[in-house]
Every structure is written in C-alpha cells, then in structure tokens.
Design a protein around this motif. Structure first.
Motif, PDB file in Angstrom:
ATOM      1  N   VAL A  42       2.193  -5.754  -0.760  1.00  0.00           N
ATOM      2  CA  VAL A  42       3.012  -5.988  -2.217  1.00  0.00           C
ATOM      3  C   VAL A  42       1.838  -5.801  -3.467  1.00  0.00           C
ATOM      4  O   VAL A  42       2.622  -5.125  -4.104  1.00  0.00           O
ATOM      5  CB  VAL A  42       4.427  -6.991  -2.067  1.00  0.00           C
ATOM      6  N   ASN A  43       1.217  -6.601  -3.634  1.00  0.00           N
ATOM      7  CA  ASN A  43       0.709  -7.244  -4.964  1.00  0.00           C
ATOM      8  C   ASN A  43      -0.528  -6.846  -5.228  1.00  0.00           C
ATOM      9  O   ASN A  43      -1.584  -7.179  -3.825  1.00  0.00           O
ATOM     10  CB  ASN A  43       0.760  -8.884  -5.745  1.00  0.00           C
ATOM     11  N   ARG A  44      -1.096  -6.889  -6.423  1.00  0.00           N
ATOM     12  CA  ARG A  44      -2.772  -6.514  -5.967  1.00  0.00           C
ATOM     13  C   ARG A  44      -3.053  -7.810  -7.269  1.00  0.00           C
ATOM     14  O   ARG A  44      -2.580  -7.980  -8.323  1.00  0.00           O
ATOM     15  CB  ARG A  44      -2.363  -5.025  -7.616  1.00  0.00           C
ATOM     16  N   TYR A  45      -4.304  -8.515  -6.307  1.00  0.00           N
ATOM     17  CA  TYR A  45      -5.037  -9.912  -6.915  1.00  0.00           C
ATOM     18  C   TYR A  45      -6.313  -9.483  -7.616  1.00  0.00           C
ATOM     19  O   TYR A  45      -6.819  -9.083  -6.654  1.00  0.00           O
ATOM     20  CB  TYR A  45      -4.523 -10.926  -5.806  1.00  0.00           C
ATOM     21  N   ASP A  46      -6.590 -10.166  -8.598  1.00  0.00           N
ATOM     22  CA  ASP A  46      -7.919 -10.108  -8.468  1.00  0.00           C
ATOM     23  C   ASP A  46      -8.991 -10.843  -7.748  1.00  0.00           C
ATOM     24  O   ASP A  46      -9.910 -10.978  -7.351  1.00  0.00           O
ATOM     25  CB  ASP A  46      -8.381 -11.316 -10.095  1.00  0.00           C
ATOM     26  N   VAL A  47      -8.254 -12.047  -7.053  1.00  0.00           N
ATOM     27  CA  VAL A  47      -8.798 -12.722  -6.888  1.00  0.00           C
ATOM     28  C   VAL A  47      -7.688 -13.973  -5.164  1.00  0.00           C
ATOM     29  O   VAL A  47      -6.809 -14.055  -5.657  1.00  0.00           O
ATOM     30  CB  VAL A  47      -9.386 -15.177  -7.263  1.00  0.00           C
TER      31      VAL A  47
END
Length: 221
Positions: A42-47
């Motif tokens: 669902v979400n885009r994470y950097d880390v």
C-alpha cells in the motif's frame, strides 16, 4: 523519510520506531511478516527495517518481495545470528545492510539515514538553499548562520521541500513522506506545520505556496 519497522519483539519494534521518529522520520510499525507485506503493498517506503526471524512470513520473504518489486526501498535486516554465512545469505536476498542484535541505537540510526540517502537520487549530506542549511546527520538547521530550533515534524517537512530543490511539493506528498500511516488525509496538519516552519525560518520567506498545487522552496511562483 518514511520507514517501515517490522519485528515480532514488540518492545524492540516500538522502541526503535519511537527513536527514529525523534530524528524526524515517519515510521510505520508491524509485528509480523504478514503485516509488513500488507504495508509495502500500500505504501512506498524509503527504508524497511526487518527482523529476519519473524514467525509466518519471515523478514527474508519480505526482503525478497521488496527486491523483486523494484520499489527502490532499501532494506536493513536485523538478526541475532552474527555469522559471516548469515550476513552473506541476508545480503544475497537483496538486503542493502545487515545489523546483528543487540545493537547500538546510534548505529541503527546512522545506517537508516545512509540507506535513506541511497533510496533517492544522490544528494549531499548537507542541503543549502536560499540561506537555509539543513544537516541531516546532525539534525541541525540554520538560517543565514542562525540556529533554528525545529520540531521533528517541521524538520521532516523542510527536508522534503529542500530535497525537491525548487519543485512544487503537494500537501498529499508531504503527508506521505513526513507523516505515518495514521495521518488523516483531510487534516490541516500540513498547512499548520508549514505556517510554523515559516515563522521559525523568518524573513524573507523561503517557503512559498503555489495555489492549488502545493509548496516550494525559492522565490514566489
């Protein structure tokens, strides 16, 4: 920077998340691999900070899924196994870094910050624009040489705007990158945070509103 922390040791996961938030990171937390897979869908994470040994879907599986997705999310694997073979195996899954438990929290923060810089186009460790200087590693901001004391959320918003380097950043993008999954998309938190940030940075204004578009660093649109 938006970070996912997944570890079945709830106290450890919550402690790590709270500590990272003090460094102006937006952190989502879950306690099993299934929850991690749901969130990365669902979400885009950097880390993503993943425990290798979670029950059910392991950290290895989540790491492999992220590597296969091409999302660009950087992965830091956590494990109690300290052998060279274990580290090599974890990195072979597509992880970007590896940290054994127990670890020093300062080292974890440094590794997450380094991975966050690698998740986006290369930027210098210190950003400077229009008299504003932002040092990510030292968590410091100055305006024309004057120290500016910002809250973690204000620092995060300023970081997103300065990384954009003059590009207009929408309120939705700021919510996604500087707030966690519990942020209300209908809240006025972005507007209020930008307002207090402007006051603290002082005159002349460096953060400008672009009507019906968002905010930008630089001269008036």
């Amino acid at each position: 920077m938006r970070v996912l922390v997944a570890d079945d040791e709830r106290l450890l996961a919550d402690t790590v998340a709270e500590g990272l938030r003090r460094f102006s990171m937006a952190v989502d937390v879950c306690y099993d691999g299934g929850g991690a897979l749901e969130r990365i869908g669902v979400n885009r994470y950097d880390v993503a900070v993943l425990d290798r040994d979670m029950p059910g879907h392991t950290g290895d599986e989540v790491c492999r899924c992220l590597a296969d997705s091409g999302s660009g999310t950087r992965v830091l694997l956590l494990t109690a196994a300290a052998g060279i073979r274990d580290r090599v195996e974890g990195l072979g899954l597509g992880a970007d870094d590896y940290l054994t438990k127990p670890f020093a929290f300062a080292e974890l923060v440094a590794r997450v910050q380094a991975l966050g810089r690698r998740s986006a186009p290369a930027l210098p460790p210190v950003l400077a624009q229009h008299g504003v200087t932002l040092d990510v590693a030292r968590h410091r901001v100055t305006r024309d040489g004057r120290p500016v004391n910002l809250s973690p959320k204000e620092f995060a918003v300023l970081h997103v705007l300065m990384r954009a380097d003059g590009r207009v950043v929408s309120a939705e993008e700021l919510l996604e990158q500087a707030w966690d999954e519990f942020a209300d998309p209908f809240t006025n938190a972005v507007r209020v945070t930008v307002m207090t940030l402007r006051k603290k940075l002082g005159e002349p204004q460096v953060i400008h509103t672009v009507p019906r578009a968002g905010y930008r660093i630089g001269g008036p649109a």
